[in-house]
Motif scaffolding. Structure first.
Motif, PDB file in Angstrom:
ATOM      1  N   TYR A 127       0.820  -1.199   0.000  1.00 37.38           N
ATOM      2  CA  TYR A 127       0.000   0.000   0.000  1.00 37.38           C
ATOM      3  C   TYR A 127       0.861   1.259   0.000  1.00 37.38           C
ATOM      4  N   PRO A 128       0.605   2.204  -0.913  1.00 34.59           N
ATOM      5  CA  PRO A 128       1.371   3.458  -0.952  1.00 34.59           C
ATOM      6  C   PRO A 128       0.771   4.490   0.009  1.00 34.59           C
ATOM      7  N   LEU A 129       0.787   4.184   1.300  1.00 28.07           N
ATOM      8  CA  LEU A 129       0.103   5.000   2.299  1.00 28.07           C
ATOM      9  C   LEU A 129       1.044   5.413   3.419  1.00 28.07           C
ATOM     10  N   TRP A 130       0.797   6.617   3.933  1.00 27.11           N
ATOM     11  CA  TRP A 130       1.464   7.060   5.159  1.00 27.11           C
ATOM     12  C   TRP A 130       0.558   8.030   5.888  1.00 27.11           C
ATOM     13  N   PRO A 131       0.264   7.758   7.157  1.00 26.98           N
ATOM     14  CA  PRO A 131       0.522   6.531   7.906  1.00 26.98           C
ATOM     15  C   PRO A 131      -0.430   5.420   7.455  1.00 26.98           C
ATOM     16  N   MET A 132      -0.296   4.231   8.030  1.00 25.90           N
ATOM     17  CA  MET A 132      -1.058   3.069   7.593  1.00 25.90           C
ATOM     18  C   MET A 132      -2.381   2.976   8.358  1.00 25.90           C
ATOM     19  N   SER A 133      -3.197   4.019   8.229  1.00 28.53           N
ATOM     20  CA  SER A 133      -4.518   4.018   8.850  1.00 28.53           C
ATOM     21  C   SER A 133      -5.530   3.601   7.796  1.00 28.53           C
ATOM     22  N   THR A 134      -5.738   2.297   7.673  1.00 30.83           N
ATOM     23  CA  THR A 134      -6.543   1.753   6.589  1.00 30.83           C
ATOM     24  C   THR A 134      -7.228   0.485   7.047  1.00 30.83           C
ATOM     25  N   ILE A 135      -8.289   0.141   6.359  1.00 24.36           N
ATOM     26  CA  ILE A 135      -9.015  -1.097   6.613  1.00 24.36           C
ATOM     27  C   ILE A 135      -9.566  -1.586   5.290  1.00 24.36           C
ATOM     28  N   SER A 136      -9.638  -2.891   5.114  1.00 19.44           N
ATOM     29  CA  SER A 136     -10.167  -3.473   3.879  1.00 19.44           C
ATOM     30  C   SER A 136     -11.458  -4.217   4.167  1.00 19.44           C
ATOM     31  N   LEU A 137     -12.425  -4.076   3.250  1.00 21.67           N
ATOM     32  CA  LEU A 137     -13.619  -4.916   3.259  1.00 21.67           C
ATOM     33  C   LEU A 137     -13.543  -5.861   2.066  1.00 21.67           C
ATOM     34  N   TRP A 138     -13.923  -7.107   2.281  1.00 26.47           N
ATOM     35  CA  TRP A 138     -14.053  -8.100   1.199  1.00 26.47           C
ATOM     36  C   TRP A 138     -15.529  -8.450   1.127  1.00 26.47           C
ATOM     37  N   LEU A 139     -16.193  -7.980   0.065  1.00 19.14           N
ATOM     38  CA  LEU A 139     -17.643  -8.093  -0.079  1.00 19.14           C
ATOM     39  C   LEU A 139     -17.959  -9.214  -1.056  1.00 19.14           C
ATOM     40  N   ALA A 140     -18.734 -10.194  -0.617  1.00 18.78           N
ATOM     41  CA  ALA A 140     -18.983 -11.394  -1.418  1.00 18.78           C
ATOM     42  C   ALA A 140     -20.156 -11.212  -2.361  1.00 18.78           C
ATOM     43  N   ALA A 141     -19.922 -11.442  -3.652  1.00 18.30           N
ATOM     44  CA  ALA A 141     -21.004 -11.515  -4.633  1.00 18.30           C
ATOM     45  C   ALA A 141     -21.570 -12.922  -4.711  1.00 18.30           C
ATOM     46  N   ASP A 142     -20.717 -13.912  -4.466  1.00 18.15           N
ATOM     47  CA  ASP A 142     -21.088 -15.325  -4.533  1.00 18.15           C
ATOM     48  C   ASP A 142     -20.825 -15.981  -3.183  1.00 18.15           C
ATOM     49  N   ARG A 143     -21.315 -17.191  -3.033  1.00 15.26           N
ATOM     50  CA  ARG A 143     -20.908 -18.014  -1.907  1.00 15.26           C
ATOM     51  C   ARG A 143     -19.404 -18.243  -1.996  1.00 15.26           C
ATOM     52  N   SER A 144     -18.699 -17.991  -0.900  1.00  9.21           N
ATOM     53  CA  SER A 144     -17.240 -18.150  -0.853  1.00  9.21           C
ATOM     54  C   SER A 144     -16.925 -19.117   0.274  1.00  9.21           C
ATOM     55  N   ASP A 145     -16.349 -20.278  -0.060  1.00 12.61           N
ATOM     56  CA  ASP A 145     -16.092 -21.311   0.943  1.00 12.61           C
ATOM     57  C   ASP A 145     -14.795 -22.045   0.617  1.00 12.61           C
ATOM     58  N   ALA A 146     -14.460 -23.007   1.450  1.00 18.26           N
ATOM     59  CA  ALA A 146     -13.187 -23.719   1.282  1.00 18.26           C
ATOM     60  C   ALA A 146     -13.120 -24.423  -0.065  1.00 18.26           C
ATOM     61  N   GLU A 147     -14.252 -24.883  -0.564  1.00 20.65           N
ATOM     62  CA  GLU A 147     -14.270 -25.648  -1.803  1.00 20.65           C
ATOM     63  C   GLU A 147     -13.938 -24.800  -3.020  1.00 20.65           C
ATOM     64  N   ASN A 148     -14.388 -23.532  -3.022  1.00 24.01           N
ATOM     65  CA  ASN A 148     -14.143 -22.703  -4.212  1.00 24.01           C
ATOM     66  C   ASN A 148     -13.087 -21.621  -3.987  1.00 24.01           C
ATOM     67  N   GLY A 149     -12.249 -21.808  -2.981  1.00 25.34           N
ATOM     68  CA  GLY A 149     -11.075 -20.947  -2.828  1.00 25.34           C
ATOM     69  C   GLY A 149     -11.301 -19.683  -2.035  1.00 25.34           C
ATOM     70  N   CYS A 150     -12.031 -19.794  -0.907  1.00 21.08           N
ATOM     71  CA  CYS A 150     -12.266 -18.612  -0.077  1.00 21.08           C
ATOM     72  C   CYS A 150     -10.962 -18.117   0.551  1.00 21.08           C
ATOM     73  N   LEU A 151     -11.038 -16.951   1.132  1.00 20.72           N
ATOM     74  CA  LEU A 151      -9.886 -16.373   1.818  1.00 20.72           C
ATOM     75  C   LEU A 151      -9.526 -17.233   3.031  1.00 20.72           C
ATOM     76  N   LYS A 152      -8.245 -17.462   3.204  1.00 23.43           N
ATOM     77  CA  LYS A 152      -7.721 -18.122   4.408  1.00 23.43           C
ATOM     78  C   LYS A 152      -6.837 -17.128   5.151  1.00 23.43           C
ATOM     79  N   VAL A 153      -6.985 -17.057   6.454  1.00 24.41           N
ATOM     80  CA  VAL A 153      -6.213 -16.115   7.247  1.00 24.41           C
ATOM     81  C   VAL A 153      -5.518 -16.852   8.379  1.00 24.41           C
ATOM     82  N   ILE A 154      -4.445 -16.234   8.875  1.00 24.06           N
ATOM     83  CA  ILE A 154      -3.790 -16.714  10.086  1.00 24.06           C
ATOM     84  C   ILE A 154      -4.333 -15.886  11.240  1.00 24.06           C
ATOM     85  N   ASN A 155      -5.080 -16.549  12.095  1.00 22.62           N
ATOM     86  CA  ASN A 155      -5.748 -15.863  13.194  1.00 22.62           C
ATOM     87  C   ASN A 155      -4.733 -15.127  14.075  1.00 22.62           C
ATOM     88  N   GLY A 156      -4.959 -13.825  14.275  1.00 22.39           N
ATOM     89  CA  GLY A 156      -4.099 -13.034  15.150  1.00 22.39           C
ATOM     90  C   GLY A 156      -2.795 -12.582  14.541  1.00 22.39           C
TER      91      GLY A 156
END
Length: 318
Positions: A130-159
């Motif tokens: 991100y070309p930002l200073w300072p890093m005061s930002t947040i992202s939303l991921w808005l689903a148009a379709d069903r998003s799950d493990a089978e079709n490649g949903c987002l995976k995150v590392i908790n924390g």
């Protein structure tokens, strides 16, 4: 209904609407885990238009040959429905508890994985890109379709948002847009699949380590990422089309471009499109230099050139 319980104080907005919608559980989940999920963020009408927009973009001649996970802000710049969607007062109400009442968007990006797509995204943090200073930002991921493990949903590392920011290329040399090898990512915590229904959204910290697998199912997985900032944040890329969406600009920080003009017969029609031009945000310089143009074919060629350059820079890594 949005999965929130309390409505906060109304702030000044570019367009009238609700102000700040805050659920303490959503905020605490985000602070603890680096992400949170909001169910049913869109009503049925806007969700249908969102899904229609995906199909409309896919039909655009100048986007032919561009993978549908590479439709992003150069296209948004000239697309009134796209900006109508990301400026929706419900989405801004989700963002306001995190960023405050003065909100802009510096980037937005469709991520569409078609059925059987072998394209995957390696483990990474967004912040280093991100070309930002300072890093005061947040992202939303808005689903148009069903998003799950089978079709490649987002995976995150908790924390993992509490871990240090790593440079692009990965701690152990991950290629493309990766900042972490799989081994390095898995050392940071538990893997969580963020499964969303159409109209749901997830909220992400810029340092959250995440990835997505290939879509080997027979279902499309499409969503829209919107990257919001508070208006005291400098976007360091002068050509980036930063948009003021709610509240007030800070003098001397960012050039806020006009919201795209609605042109009947050229743009996708949507509810409120006929009134859009009367209430969209306008910048006099941008109106004179960009939205006075009628050479639509050349405008599309310019957008395509920018998209091709972006794909080349990433090594087609999305």
């Amino acid at each position: 209904m949005l999965s929130f319980s309390r409505v906060c104080r109304r702030s000044a907005s570019v367009l009238p609407g609700s102000a700040c919608i805050a659920d303490p559980n959503i905020i605490s989940n985000y602070n603890r885990d680096g992400y949170a999920i909001v169910r049913n963020a869109l009503d049925a009408g806007l969700l249908k238009e969102f899904q229609d927009h995906v199909e409309w973009l896919a039909s655009r001649k100048f986007l032919q040959g561009v993978p549908p996970d590479h439709w992003h802000h150069p296209t948004m710049r000239n697309d009134p429905f796209w900006v109508r969607l990301i400026s929706d007062q419900r989405l801004l109400g989700v963002v306001q508890p995190f960023l405050g009442p003065n909100i802009a968007a510096f980037s937005s990006h469709y991520f569409c994985k078609m059925p059987g797509s072998k394209r995957s995204v390696p483990w990474h943090q967004d912040g280093p890109y991100y070309p930002l200073w300072p890093m005061s930002t947040i992202s939303l991921w808005l689903a148009a379709d069903r998003s799950d493990a089978e079709n490649g949903c987002l995976k995150v590392i908790n924390g993992s948002h509490t871990s240090k920011e790593e440079p692009p290329g990965g701690m152990d040399g991950a290629a493309g847009m990766g900042t972490h090898t799989e081994m390095a990512a898995l050392k940071l915590g538990e893997v969580v699949h963020l499964e969303l229904g159409p109209g749901d959204l997830s909220i992400h910290h810029p340092n959250l380590v995440h990835c997505s697998d290939a879509n080997m199912s027979d279902r499309r997985r499409c969503g829209l990422t919107v990257r919001y900032i508070s208006t005291d944040v400098h976007c360091l890329e002068a050509d980036q089309p930063v948009l003021l969406l709610r509240g007030d600009a800070v003098p001397g920080i960012n050039w806020y471009r006009s919201w795209p003009k609605y042109r009947p017969g050229y743009d996708m029609a949507f509810q409120g499109s006929e009134e859009w031009n009367a209430k969209r945000y306008k910048d006099s310089k941008d109106e004179a230099e960009y939205f006075s143009r009628t050479d639509f074919d050349q405008m599309e060629l310019d957008i395509r050139e920018e998209l091709d350059g972006f794909m080349h820079e990433l090594g087609d890594g999305q």
